[in-house]
Design a protein around this motif. Structure first.
Motif, mmCIF file in Angstrom:
data_model
loop_
_atom_site.group_PDB
_atom_site.id
_atom_site.type_symbol
_atom_site.label_atom_id
_atom_site.label_comp_id
_atom_site.label_asym_id
_atom_site.label_seq_id
_atom_site.Cartn_x
_atom_site.Cartn_y
_atom_site.Cartn_z
ATOM 1 N N GLU A 16 -20.068 79.664 19.006
ATOM 2 C CA GLU A 16 -18.720 79.603 20.012
ATOM 3 C C GLU A 16 -18.167 80.845 20.108
ATOM 4 O O GLU A 16 -18.132 81.707 19.346
ATOM 5 N N ALA A 18 -15.617 81.968 20.522
ATOM 6 C CA ALA A 18 -14.318 82.117 19.480
ATOM 7 C C ALA A 18 -14.635 83.219 18.314
ATOM 8 O O ALA A 18 -13.729 83.589 17.663
ATOM 9 N N LEU A 19 -16.050 82.984 17.783
ATOM 10 C CA LEU A 19 -16.525 83.620 16.732
ATOM 11 C C LEU A 19 -16.688 85.224 17.176
ATOM 12 O O LEU A 19 -17.342 85.742 16.196
ATOM 13 N N LYS A 21 -15.735 88.016 17.917
ATOM 14 C CA LYS A 21 -15.197 89.379 17.190
ATOM 15 C C LYS A 21 -15.679 89.360 15.924
ATOM 16 O O LYS A 21 -16.046 90.224 15.150
ATOM 17 N N ASN A 22 -15.651 87.996 15.033
ATOM 18 C CA ASN A 22 -15.990 88.179 13.643
ATOM 19 C C ASN A 22 -17.490 88.280 13.481
ATOM 20 O O ASN A 22 -17.879 89.150 12.392
ATOM 21 N N GLU A 50 -19.722 73.405 28.310
ATOM 22 C CA GLU A 50 -20.187 74.055 29.791
ATOM 23 C C GLU A 50 -19.518 75.166 29.853
ATOM 24 O O GLU A 50 -19.874 75.900 30.911
ATOM 25 N N GLY A 51 -18.815 75.662 29.179
ATOM 26 C CA GLY A 51 -17.973 76.877 29.389
ATOM 27 C C GLY A 51 -17.066 77.155 30.437
ATOM 28 O O GLY A 51 -16.729 77.989 30.891
ATOM 29 N N GLU A 54 -11.635 78.495 28.100
ATOM 30 C CA GLU A 54 -11.680 79.349 27.046
ATOM 31 C C GLU A 54 -12.449 78.919 25.833
ATOM 32 O O GLU A 54 -13.264 79.427 25.371
ATOM 33 N N ALA A 55 -11.711 77.729 25.297
ATOM 34 C CA ALA A 55 -12.257 77.223 24.106
ATOM 35 C C ALA A 55 -13.728 76.466 24.159
ATOM 36 O O ALA A 55 -14.143 76.118 23.095
ATOM 37 N N ARG A 57 -16.320 78.075 25.463
ATOM 38 C CA ARG A 57 -17.316 78.894 25.839
ATOM 39 C C ARG A 57 -18.272 79.348 24.691
ATOM 40 O O ARG A 57 -18.091 79.188 23.745
ATOM 41 N N ASN A 84 -18.773 74.790 9.904
ATOM 42 C CA ASN A 84 -17.620 74.226 10.780
ATOM 43 C C ASN A 84 -17.856 74.363 12.291
ATOM 44 O O ASN A 84 -17.029 74.093 12.939
ATOM 45 N N TYR A 85 -18.694 75.384 12.596
ATOM 46 C CA TYR A 85 -18.899 75.707 13.929
ATOM 47 C C TYR A 85 -20.231 75.380 14.551
ATOM 48 O O TYR A 85 -21.087 75.113 13.739
ATOM 49 N N SER A 86 -20.357 75.313 15.661
ATOM 50 C CA SER A 86 -21.692 75.116 16.304
ATOM 51 C C SER A 86 -22.286 76.389 16.399
ATOM 52 O O SER A 86 -21.947 77.424 16.970
#
Lengths: 102, 315
Positions: A16, A18-19, A21-22, A50-51, A54-55, A57, A84-86
């Motif tokens: 995802e 959202a990850l 940066k980490n 589908e991107g 924002e959330a 992508r 917890n994430y794909s």
């Protein structure tokens, strides 16, 4: 003249966005010198991403490094994010010309 | 009669439902959202330049308090609806934060009906974005602290992401630029940032319709609780917004706008922030409630209802 080629590991992490940066921080901390990020879309066990906004992508992060570094990164990603994430990861062997860059 | 921009949203939903191949390029979506945030900020900023900033302090404080209070009020209700703690906290944060586009549609509706409202209202949007997220994250942390091996807090990074994220930065940036430059200073860019605003909003709503349409099939997956939340929470929260608006002595339009902000749920800042802050929460659940149910409800039925209520109560 023949080119001298050296073996390295390429780790590809699809996760995802959202990850991002980490992941970039973690990859650097574990000794990778470079990485490439691209935006992708597709589907996995958790459904279609589908991107479209924002959330929704997804990114593909490619790291070429030593096998030990790739393992350390993958181990960390499995324990820190996979619950917890794909996340999808795969390794492949690649040949590079200037090994000191990786 | 629906505002013309709402029809674009419905067109997007229709396109999705009938399986059309219509897609807006991602770069366009990104551009449109940056444009809308900046334009809304600028418009509010120009108005700010006309009045003493000190008078706005009570409004700013009240908006922050309202944003913080909403998640705390919703959390127990969501737990009663059998949502697990992480999901309840994440949902509460989405509703505590605000939707800028819902605000834009409400402003357009007020303008069309000729109802007076505080033109610096964009300031309320900017300050209401973050508090709800902070409260939601706090609720999630408190619930998780009872479990062994709970994630440690990293409030520093979260604060950075929430306060300097795209939406707050652009809204605040627009407000400050508008306030410094004033009416005359912004006149040269008016042709880009003011005049085409509603057309851009229409285009953005078309895109949101496509995204929201895709969530409709998810509603069934999550069951009645999410439907109850998505349709029930906005009117209740709007009443809280109306109460705060009346207490602040806002104009009729201002009361309607504050009601809309309280009733709206964030689907841009909140999902990204909650994904990192509360990873165990189901992201699809929150976005289905916020964008698939509450957003369409607000722009089609909610806003006319809030305006009607404000007219009855503020008069």
């Amino acid at each position: 003249m023949t080119l001298s080629k050296h073996s390295k590991t390429m780790l590809v992490i699809v996760a995802e966005a959202a990850l991002e940066k980490n992941l970039v921080r973690d990859v650097r901390q574990r000794g990778a010198q470079g990485w490439t990020v691209s935006e992708v879309h597709g589907a996995g066990r958790e459904g279609v991403r589908e991107g479209a906004w924002e959330a929704d992508r997804t990114i593909e992060l490619k790291v070429i490094c030593d096998a030990g570094v790739a393992d350390a990164i993958a181990e960390h990603v499995l324990s820190a994010y996979a619950p917890n994430y794909s996340v999808a990861m795969y390794f492949s062997m690649v040949s590079v010309l200037r090994p000191e860059r990786f | 009669m629906l505002d013309v921009v709402v029809w674009f949203f419905l067109l997007g939903v229709l396109a999705r439902v009938v399986g059309s191949d219509l897609r807006l390029p991602e770069a366009l979506y990104e551009t449109l959202s940056i444009y809308l945030l900046l334009a809304i900020g600028l418009k509010g900023g120009i108005e700010l330049s006309r009045q003493p900033i000190a008078l706005l302090a009570p409004q700013v404080l009240a908006c922050i308090a309202l944003g913080l209070a909403i998640p705390f009020a919703l959390f127990p209700l969501l737990r009663a609806l059998k949502f697990v703690a992480a999901d309840a906290a994440s949902l509460a944060a989405h509703y505590g934060s605000v939707s800028v586009v819902t605000f834009a549609v409400a402003s357009a509706a007020l303008a069309r009906q000729g109802i007076e409202h505080e033109s610096h209202a964009a300031l309320w949007v900017a300050v209401m974005e973050a508090p709800g997220l902070v409260a939601g994250i706090w609720l999630a942390r408190r619930a998780a602290a009872r479990l062994p091996g709970a994630a440690s807090s990293r409030w520093g990074t979260l604060a950075h992401d929430v306060l300097l994220g795209k939406s707050v930065l652009l809204l605040m940036g627009g407000l400050v630029i508008g306030a410094i430059a004033g009416e005359t200073g912004t006149a040269p860019i008016k042709a880009v940032f003011v005049d085409p605003f509603k057309g851009v909003l229409a285009l953005f709503l078309l895109e949101l319709g496509l995204v929201a349409g895709a969530r409709l099939s998810e509603v069934r997956r999550f069951g009645y609780a999410v439907l109850l939340l998505g349709l029930g929470a906005p009117p209740l929260l709007a009443l809280a917004g109306i109460a705060v608006g009346l207490a602040l002595g806002l104009s009729t339009g201002g009361v309607a706008l504050l009601a809309t902000l309280a009733a709206s749920a964030s689907y841009i800042a909140a999902p990204t922030a909650m994904r990192i802050a509360v990873p165990e929460a189901n992201a699809a659940l929150s976005i289905t409630a916020a964008l698939g149910i509450t957003f369409p409800f607000n722009i089609v039925l909610g806003i006319p209802l809030y305006i009607w209520l404000a007219q009855r109560l503020a008069a």
